[in-house]
Design a protein around this motif. Structure first.
Motif, mmCIF file in Angstrom:
data_model
loop_
_atom_site.group_PDB
_atom_site.id
_atom_site.type_symbol
_atom_site.label_atom_id
_atom_site.label_comp_id
_atom_site.label_asym_id
_atom_site.label_seq_id
_atom_site.Cartn_x
_atom_site.Cartn_y
_atom_site.Cartn_z
ATOM 1 N N LYS A 110 0.832 -1.217 0.000
ATOM 2 C CA LYS A 110 0.000 0.000 0.000
ATOM 3 C C LYS A 110 0.858 1.256 0.000
ATOM 4 C CE LYS A 110 -2.866 -0.796 3.495
ATOM 5 N NZ LYS A 110 -3.810 -0.358 4.521
ATOM 6 N N GLN A 111 0.319 2.296 -0.643
ATOM 7 C CA GLN A 111 1.007 3.576 -0.705
ATOM 8 C C GLN A 111 1.293 4.092 0.715
ATOM 9 O OE1 GLN A 111 -1.389 6.467 -2.722
ATOM 10 N NE2 GLN A 111 0.248 6.764 -4.195
ATOM 11 N N GLY A 112 2.518 4.476 0.980
ATOM 12 C CA GLY A 112 2.853 5.049 2.280
ATOM 13 C C GLY A 112 3.200 4.012 3.340
ATOM 14 N N LYS A 113 2.995 2.711 3.013
ATOM 15 C CA LYS A 113 3.232 1.658 4.014
ATOM 16 C C LYS A 113 4.714 1.623 4.421
ATOM 17 C CE LYS A 113 2.441 -2.714 5.730
ATOM 18 N NZ LYS A 113 1.379 -3.220 6.531
ATOM 19 N N MET A 114 5.609 1.723 3.437
ATOM 20 C CA MET A 114 7.033 1.668 3.748
ATOM 21 C C MET A 114 7.441 2.852 4.625
ATOM 22 S SD MET A 114 8.146 -1.047 2.711
ATOM 23 C CE MET A 114 9.800 -0.730 3.280
ATOM 24 N N GLU A 115 6.926 4.038 4.269
ATOM 25 C CA GLU A 115 7.247 5.239 5.050
ATOM 26 C C GLU A 115 6.788 5.038 6.493
ATOM 27 O OE1 GLU A 115 5.887 5.045 2.117
ATOM 28 O OE2 GLU A 115 5.902 6.926 0.996
ATOM 29 N N SER A 116 5.573 4.455 6.617
ATOM 30 C CA SER A 116 5.029 4.304 7.965
ATOM 31 C C SER A 116 5.817 3.254 8.754
ATOM 32 C CB SER A 116 3.535 4.010 7.871
ATOM 33 O OG SER A 116 3.227 2.787 8.375
ATOM 34 N N ILE A 117 6.273 2.193 8.101
ATOM 35 C CA ILE A 117 7.066 1.175 8.806
ATOM 36 C C ILE A 117 8.398 1.792 9.262
ATOM 37 C CG2 ILE A 117 8.436 -0.943 8.459
ATOM 38 C CD1 ILE A 117 6.137 -2.090 6.883
ATOM 39 N N ILE A 118 9.069 2.488 8.328
ATOM 40 C CA ILE A 118 10.416 2.985 8.634
ATOM 41 C C ILE A 118 10.390 4.173 9.598
ATOM 42 C CG2 ILE A 118 12.424 4.144 7.568
ATOM 43 C CD1 ILE A 118 12.241 2.091 5.326
ATOM 44 N N MET A 119 9.426 5.072 9.426
ATOM 45 C CA MET A 119 9.444 6.294 10.234
ATOM 46 C C MET A 119 8.543 6.243 11.475
ATOM 47 S SD MET A 119 11.737 7.695 8.580
ATOM 48 C CE MET A 119 11.936 9.107 9.648
ATOM 49 N N SER A 120 7.619 5.279 11.530
ATOM 50 C CA SER A 120 6.729 5.253 12.691
ATOM 51 C C SER A 120 6.807 3.918 13.450
ATOM 52 C CB SER A 120 5.301 5.522 12.206
ATOM 53 O OG SER A 120 4.387 5.292 13.217
ATOM 54 N N ASP A 121 6.625 2.796 12.743
ATOM 55 C CA ASP A 121 6.606 1.498 13.437
ATOM 56 C C ASP A 121 7.967 1.142 14.044
ATOM 57 O OD1 ASP A 121 3.961 1.122 12.805
ATOM 58 O OD2 ASP A 121 4.397 0.148 10.913
ATOM 59 N N LEU A 122 9.026 1.348 13.249
ATOM 60 C CA LEU A 122 10.358 0.970 13.767
ATOM 61 C C LEU A 122 10.758 1.798 14.994
ATOM 62 C CD1 LEU A 122 12.510 0.098 10.627
ATOM 63 C CD2 LEU A 122 11.857 -1.393 12.490
ATOM 64 N N PRO A 123 10.599 3.145 14.987
ATOM 65 C CA PRO A 123 10.914 3.882 16.221
ATOM 66 C C PRO A 123 10.023 3.451 17.380
ATOM 67 C CG PRO A 123 10.740 5.386 14.373
ATOM 68 C CD PRO A 123 10.277 4.049 13.879
ATOM 69 N N GLY A 124 8.743 3.106 17.067
ATOM 70 C CA GLY A 124 7.816 2.628 18.103
ATOM 71 C C GLY A 124 8.308 1.336 18.718
#
Lengths: 555, 84
Positions: A110-124
């Protein structure tokens, strides 16, 4: 592997840093424990009037604070280093995994999924190795130390506290699944918002020009509302856990105060002893008090990590295809999904240096065929054989919507390989790009912004063709290279394609110009080859090729 | 004289030339740049004067030369049944 094992796993790669963090955390906890004991001794010295001893104890007390502060900074530094190192490694691992996925999987992310994994999920997730690791180490060391210290001061009072402690730990433990679920939902809603936002930003031109801002705002509002509800649920559950810990602590405090007072009244313990126990309760319940927050953070990390694991568990491609300049397709079928076959029974061969043009109506499967040739897709059935293994396979591709990266033009063209400006200028002239390059403020060093937003479609296409040619390929794949271009630019590109020698060229097009120059034309209809051969011979039979291009079909 | 393209004619334009096919006898014809321009203008319904003016403007020839070229070209195509 259980989720807890998987969470701890990255720490094994940072053994030294982790061990140092744990040791400093334990030291810091020991220092914390020394203070109530010192405090009790100070009170006792004061009562019995040992002033010299009192001065020493106060100096030691002051130094224990200085050491604690120093260690606290050190713990924080080490834990931060552990978590940031793990975060950096995981970000690189996730991106490498993304690049290693079968292309068909990449397309379906999905669009934006990679950004969300790298910038939000991983720091979380990796937050657990920083603040949480420090907190856990400190809390556990302090809890154990406090129990030992208290039992040395007064065993009886220590035993009274234990049930309250157990109770304080049991409640968060039983709530963990619920907290994990809420944390996952919160993280999921945040990721969905980020994904949606990325899509909106990419489609902003259409949104504004179609005057559909209200629709955009509504979609975005719905997604922010989901975050809002999930965050509130998470906060309420966390505060519930905090309060449950606080109630146990207060109850234990009151009980110890009551029992301690009775014991002092009966002369069984000294006042200093009770003060020591009361002050130690504070330290004993510190881990309990923070258990809510701790559990919240851990479950939040698990929630975020689960999303990353879901991605990392997608199998990577098993073999890398390296297309060469001559190859053959034998009974190749390809489908994106079980329901619909995109390409059926494709059989043809290509010799080194040929110009093969693929034509057909929109949706006939031209781009899919090119992706198979480029090795991005693997056939569902059938075989693709590559020959000329002695010639190192070097392919270059220009897709319909080529992408220019947010780096200097020089890097966009060379990908940091050697850049011979004199040689490049020749090709630039041939592709009619010299005026464009000279008009750029810093020529080849001009930073390309917003996927080449400052270039026209034709300029971008020609720059992408230049980039492909500069790679010196022996297989050049071009997907509709002249689509939407004016006649002058079409002539420039078609001339460049047809005069490129000793390179196999596969071109999909809707233009007759390049089709008539082909060594062979492949005509696709509904995912099948309906005609194939030299363009002149195909014109003579007045079949599908003729009907695609000639205005009067004579039907 | 104004001409129209025969209904039996099919054509496609490329960057080099115009390729004509007479569906009656299945013969292909390739037209050069000037021929392509004239036939394309006839196809879009332009009148003789407009086409001749365009030839004068584009090739910088005098009126008589343009008329002669136009007539020779169209008569040849008419003779082959490509124009009516």
């Amino acid at each position: 592997m259980s989720i807890y094992k998987r969470i701890i796993n990255p720490l094994f790669n940072e053994k030294i840093l982790t061990i140092m963090s744990v040791i400093t955390g334990v030291l810091s906890a020991v220092l914390n424990l020394s203070r109530p004991i010192l405090f009790g001794l100070i009170v006792d010295s004061l009562i019995v009037g040992k002033h010299e001893r009192l001065v020493y104890l106060i100096i030691i007390y002051a130094f224990s604070w200085v050491f604690t502060w120093s260690l606290s900074i050190l713990v924080q530094y080490l834990c931060s280093k552990v978590s940031q190192k793990i975060l950096m490694d995981l970000r690189n691992k996730v991106f490498a995994h993304y690049l290693a996925l079968p292309f068909i999987k990449v397309e379906n992310i999905k669009q934006g999924k990679m950004e969300s994994i790298i910038m939000s999920d991983l720091p979380g997730w990796t937050n657990i190795y920083g603040t949480v690791l420090a907190q856990v180490v400190h809390s556990i060391a302090q809890l154990i130390g406090a129990v030992i210290a208290m039992s040395n001061v007064n065993v009886y009072l220590t035993i009274i506290i234990i049930p309250f402690l157990v109770l304080s730990f049991i409640i968060p433990w039983f709530m963990r699944k619920k907290l994990q679920k809420i944390s996952y939902d919160t993280q999921e809603s945040k990721a969905n918002t980020l994904e949606g936002l990325t899509g909106m930003i990419q489609g902003i031109q259409d949104l504004i020009s179609l005057s559909k801002e209200t629709w955009g705002k509504k979609i975005f509002k719905n997604s922010t509302q989901r975050i809002y509800h999930n965050e509130i649920k998470q906060d309420i559950l966390s505060s519930y856990l905090r309060i449950s810990g606080s109630i146990s602590e207060t109850a234990a405090y009151i009980l110890i105060l009551s029992v301690g007072s009775i014991l002092i009244y009966h002369g069984e313990i000294a006042i200093g002893e009770l003060i020591t126990v009361l002050a130690t309760i504070e330290l004993l319940f510190y881990p309990v008090r923070s258990a809510g927050e701790l559990f919240g953070s851990i479950q939040y990390s698990i929630g975020a990590a689960s999303r990353v694991w879901e991605f990392l568990d997608i199998p990577i491609k098993t073999n890398d295809t390296n297309p060469t300049s001559s190859f053959e397709f034998e009974n190749v079928n390809f489908n994106y999904s079980i329901e619909k076959q995109t390409l059926t029974d494709i059989t043809f061969s290509v010799n080194h240096g040929e110009l093969i043009v693929v034509v057909g109506e929109s949706g006939s499967g031209k781009s899919t065929l090119l992706k198979l040739i480029a090795g991005l897709y693997t056939p569902t059935d059938g075989t693709i054989r590559y020959f000329n293994d002695d010639i190192v396979g070097k392919k270059a591709v220009v897709w319909q919507e080529p992408f220019l990266y947010n780096v200097p033009l020089r890097e966009n063209l060379s990908f940091n390989a050697s850049f011979n400006e004199g040689e490049i200028n020749l090709k630039v002239k041939e592709l009619n790009l010299d005026m464009l390059i000279n008009s750029l403020p810093e020529k080849y060093n001009t930073i390309v912004r917003n996927n080449g937003g400052n270039f026209s479609g034709g300029q971008k296409r020609r720059l992408a063709i230049l980039r492909a040619i500069l790679l010196n390929p022996n297989l050049l794949i071009l997907d509709e290279p002249t689509g939407g271009l004016d006649k002058a630019n079409k002539i420039v590109i078609n001339t460049e394609i047809s005069k490129t020698e000793n390179v196999t060229r596969i071109v999909s097009t809707h233009d007759y110009d390049i089709a008539e120059r082909a060594d062979r034309v492949i005509v696709l209809a509904n995912g099948k080859i309906v005609e194939m051969g030299e363009p002149k011979k195909l014109l003579a039979v007045k079949g599908a090729f003729f009907k695609l291009f000639f205005n009067n079909k004579g039907d | 004289m104004d001409y129209t393209i025969s209904k039996s004619i099919s054509f496609v334009e490329s960057d080099k030339h115009l390729l004509l096919l007479n569906l009656k006898d299945n013969r292909y014809y390739s037209l050069d740049e000037l021929g392509s321009m004239i036939l394309t203008m006839i196809h879009t319904g332009e009148k003789q004067n407009r086409i001749i003016n365009e030839i004068i403007a584009k090739y910088e020839v005098d009126y008589d030369t343009a008329v002669l070229d136009y007539n020779n070209f169209c008569k040849e195509l008419y003779r082959k049944g490509l124009l009516v």
